[in-house]
Motif scaffolding. Structure first.
Motif, PDB file in Angstrom:
ATOM      1  N   LEU A 281     -10.464  -3.626  -1.959  1.00  0.00           N
ATOM      2  CA  LEU A 281      -9.142  -3.072  -1.692  1.00  0.00           C
ATOM      3  C   LEU A 281      -9.315  -1.646  -1.197  1.00  0.00           C
ATOM      4  N   VAL A 282      -8.690  -1.341  -0.059  1.00  0.00           N
ATOM      5  CA  VAL A 282      -8.761   0.000   0.510  1.00  0.00           C
ATOM      6  C   VAL A 282      -7.332   0.486   0.765  1.00  0.00           C
ATOM      7  N   GLN A 283      -7.200   1.728   1.173  1.00  0.00           N
ATOM      8  CA  GLN A 283      -5.894   2.298   1.476  1.00  0.00           C
ATOM      9  C   GLN A 283      -5.884   2.807   2.912  1.00  0.00           C
ATOM     10  N   VAL A 284      -4.767   2.587   3.588  1.00  0.00           N
ATOM     11  CA  VAL A 284      -4.578   3.076   4.948  1.00  0.00           C
ATOM     12  C   VAL A 284      -3.508   4.152   4.923  1.00  0.00           C
ATOM     13  N   GLU A 285      -3.823   5.331   5.433  1.00  0.00           N
ATOM     14  CA  GLU A 285      -2.868   6.435   5.452  1.00  0.00           C
ATOM     15  C   GLU A 285      -1.774   6.171   6.484  1.00  0.00           C
ATOM     16  N   THR A 286      -0.515   6.303   6.056  1.00  0.00           N
ATOM     17  CA  THR A 286       0.640   6.197   6.949  1.00  0.00           C
ATOM     18  C   THR A 286       1.551   7.391   6.677  1.00  0.00           C
ATOM     19  N   PRO A 287       2.498   7.669   7.550  1.00  0.00           N
ATOM     20  CA  PRO A 287       3.428   8.778   7.279  1.00  0.00           C
ATOM     21  C   PRO A 287       4.229   8.597   5.994  1.00  0.00           C
ATOM     22  N   ALA A 288       4.364   7.350   5.509  1.00  0.00           N
ATOM     23  CA  ALA A 288       5.138   7.089   4.299  1.00  0.00           C
ATOM     24  C   ALA A 288       4.272   6.987   3.052  1.00  0.00           C
ATOM     25  N   GLY A 289       2.967   7.168   3.200  1.00  0.00           N
ATOM     26  CA  GLY A 289       2.070   7.064   2.061  1.00  0.00           C
ATOM     27  C   GLY A 289       0.919   6.120   2.330  1.00  0.00           C
TER      28      GLY A 289
ATOM     29  N   LEU B 186       4.114  -9.327  15.483  1.00  0.00           N
ATOM     30  CA  LEU B 186       3.810  -7.934  15.166  1.00  0.00           C
ATOM     31  C   LEU B 186       2.586  -7.465  15.937  1.00  0.00           C
ATOM     32  N   GLY B 187       1.566  -8.308  16.021  1.00  0.00           N
ATOM     33  CA  GLY B 187       0.372  -7.952  16.767  1.00  0.00           C
ATOM     34  C   GLY B 187       0.652  -7.711  18.243  1.00  0.00           C
ATOM     35  N   PHE B 188       1.566  -8.503  18.811  1.00  0.00           N
ATOM     36  CA  PHE B 188       1.962  -8.325  20.207  1.00  0.00           C
ATOM     37  C   PHE B 188       2.583  -6.940  20.405  1.00  0.00           C
ATOM     38  N   ASN B 189       3.459  -6.532  19.481  1.00  0.00           N
ATOM     39  CA  ASN B 189       4.086  -5.217  19.569  1.00  0.00           C
ATOM     40  C   ASN B 189       3.060  -4.106  19.348  1.00  0.00           C
ATOM     41  N   VAL B 190       2.163  -4.295  18.381  1.00  0.00           N
ATOM     42  CA  VAL B 190       1.119  -3.291  18.145  1.00  0.00           C
ATOM     43  C   VAL B 190       0.248  -3.133  19.388  1.00  0.00           C
ATOM     44  N   ALA B 191      -0.084  -4.253  20.029  1.00  0.00           N
ATOM     45  CA  ALA B 191      -0.905  -4.190  21.245  1.00  0.00           C
ATOM     46  C   ALA B 191      -0.195  -3.471  22.381  1.00  0.00           C
ATOM     47  N   ALA B 192       1.146  -3.520  22.385  1.00  0.00           N
ATOM     48  CA  ALA B 192       1.906  -2.860  23.441  1.00  0.00           C
ATOM     49  C   ALA B 192       1.906  -1.349  23.309  1.00  0.00           C
ATOM     50  N   VAL B 193       1.673  -0.845  22.095  1.00  0.00           N
ATOM     51  CA  VAL B 193       1.761   0.605  21.865  1.00  0.00           C
ATOM     52  C   VAL B 193       0.433   1.205  21.424  1.00  0.00           C
ATOM     53  N   SER B 194      -0.641   0.427  21.463  1.00  0.00           N
ATOM     54  CA  SER B 194      -1.967   0.929  21.106  1.00  0.00           C
ATOM     55  C   SER B 194      -2.991   0.254  22.015  1.00  0.00           C
TER      56      SER B 194
ATOM     57  N   ASP C 158      11.512  -3.153   7.958  1.00  0.00           N
ATOM     58  CA  ASP C 158      11.784  -2.178   9.016  1.00  0.00           C
ATOM     59  C   ASP C 158      10.740  -2.406  10.108  1.00  0.00           C
ATOM     60  N   TRP C 159      11.172  -3.045  11.200  1.00  0.00           N
ATOM     61  CA  TRP C 159      10.215  -3.491  12.213  1.00  0.00           C
ATOM     62  C   TRP C 159       9.423  -2.327  12.796  1.00  0.00           C
ATOM     63  N   GLU C 160      10.102  -1.253  13.153  1.00  0.00           N
ATOM     64  CA  GLU C 160       9.393  -0.124  13.755  1.00  0.00           C
ATOM     65  C   GLU C 160       8.385   0.474  12.781  1.00  0.00           C
ATOM     66  N   ALA C 161       8.748   0.520  11.504  1.00  0.00           N
ATOM     67  CA  ALA C 161       7.799   1.019  10.506  1.00  0.00           C
ATOM     68  C   ALA C 161       6.607   0.081  10.387  1.00  0.00           C
ATOM     69  N   ALA C 162       6.858  -1.233  10.446  1.00  0.00           N
ATOM     70  CA  ALA C 162       5.765  -2.197  10.364  1.00  0.00           C
ATOM     71  C   ALA C 162       4.836  -2.079  11.566  1.00  0.00           C
ATOM     72  N   VAL C 163       5.413  -1.849  12.747  1.00  0.00           N
ATOM     73  CA  VAL C 163       4.571  -1.626  13.930  1.00  0.00           C
ATOM     74  C   VAL C 163       3.713  -0.386  13.729  1.00  0.00           C
ATOM     75  N   GLY C 164       4.323   0.686  13.241  1.00  0.00           N
ATOM     76  CA  GLY C 164       3.558   1.904  12.969  1.00  0.00           C
ATOM     77  C   GLY C 164       2.456   1.675  11.956  1.00  0.00           C
ATOM     78  N   ASP C 165       2.744   0.857  10.938  1.00  0.00           N
ATOM     79  CA  ASP C 165       1.714   0.532   9.947  1.00  0.00           C
ATOM     80  C   ASP C 165       0.570  -0.241  10.589  1.00  0.00           C
ATOM     81  N   GLY C 166       0.915  -1.154  11.502  1.00  0.00           N
ATOM     82  CA  GLY C 166      -0.123  -1.907  12.200  1.00  0.00           C
ATOM     83  C   GLY C 166      -0.993  -1.009  13.060  1.00  0.00           C
ATOM     84  N   VAL C 167      -0.368  -0.060  13.744  1.00  0.00           N
ATOM     85  CA  VAL C 167      -1.122   0.891  14.563  1.00  0.00           C
ATOM     86  C   VAL C 167      -2.045   1.736  13.687  1.00  0.00           C
ATOM     87  N   ALA C 168      -1.532   2.173  12.539  1.00  0.00           N
ATOM     88  CA  ALA C 168      -2.350   2.979  11.614  1.00  0.00           C
ATOM     89  C   ALA C 168      -3.528   2.167  11.092  1.00  0.00           C
ATOM     90  N   ALA C 169      -3.286   0.904  10.764  1.00  0.00           N
ATOM     91  CA  ALA C 169      -4.365   0.052  10.261  1.00  0.00           C
ATOM     92  C   ALA C 169      -5.417  -0.191  11.329  1.00  0.00           C
TER      93      ALA C 169
END
Length: 236
Positions: free
Chosen positions: A5-13, A129-137, A93-104
């Motif tokens: 188990l690891v942690q990924v830093e996001t703006p929300a924690g 979600l992966g499709f959206n993450v791929a569009a912005v990363s 929250d879709w946009e937050a989930a996309v941001g989480d995917g980008v952070a991961a």
């Protein structure tokens, strides 16, 4: 099995995520990276098994808990699972989930165990979600299994320039054949896109824990995916 188990830093924690390291391959514990994005049920037994399958192929696999903001890791199995999962997905929250995917994705790329390229593999909710993450990363590739949100995300298609493999069943209860054909028409305008379809296969046909499982389609789609990863995902 090497899982932690690891942690990924996001703006929300810190977002919980699960890391699988390959025990085989050219250098044990190291390899190219795969961000695996969950199905609607979260970190289900099926998602865990596919993470292990990918690690067995020699990949470093990171699976973030996308429902972490809702305090949920996985939906308990049982007769109420689908209703609970749909309720959770409706609260995401879709946009937050996309941001989480980008952070991961960025966290995975930065890990010392990752010695090659980094791709995304997503199932159902995670496929969209992966499709959206791929569009912005900038992942090195995307494999999407019946991405349920993709029909609503087609305006992002010109931004998805990474090599992409899509899998769709032609008996999908949620994405009808006409919609699949429209998705194909749009995404195949991209530079390097493969769309595979499966006669008689419903949504979630790859998941053996669900009644929609289609063994033949699942086997062919997974074989196509492993061949695609072996060919396309850069390794050191």
């Amino acid at each position: 099995m090497s899982r932690s188990l690891v942690q990924v830093e996001t703006p929300a924690g810190e977002m919980p995520a699960h890391l699988w390291l390959p025990e085989g391959g050219q250098v044990p514990g190291r390899g190219s990276g795969i961000l695996l994005l969950q199905e609607i049920f979260g970190l289900s037994r099926y998602v865990e098994s596919r993470a292990q399958d990918l690690a067995d192929l020699g990949h470093v696999v990171l699976v973030p808990e996308i429902y972490w903001r809702l305090g949920v890791s996985a939906v308990p199995e049982g007769p109420a699972a689908m209703d609970e999962a749909l309720g959770l997905m409706g609260r995401v929250d879709w946009e937050a989930a996309v941001g989480d995917g980008v952070a991961a994705l960025a966290a995975l790329r930065d890990r010392p165990e990752v010695t090659g390229g980094v791709g995304i593999v997503g199932f159902c909710f995670g496929g969209g979600l992966g499709f959206n993450v791929a569009a912005v990363s900038s992942p090195d590739l995307l494999v999407s299994f019946y991405g349920s949100a993709i029909p609503q995300l087609l305006d992002l298609a010109p931004l998805v320039t990474t090599p992409t493999l899509h899998h769709f069943g032609l008996a999908d209860s949620y994405i009808d054949p006409e919609t699949v054909a429209h998705v194909r028409e749009v995404v195949e305008q991209g530079p390097d896109v493969v769309v595979e379809t499966y006669e008689g296969a419903d949504h979630a046909f790859d998941n053996p824990d669900l009644p929609m499982h289609h063994p033949e389609a699942s086997a062919r789609a997974w074989r196509t995916t492993t061949d695609y990863l072996a060919e396309r995902l850069p390794r050191s």
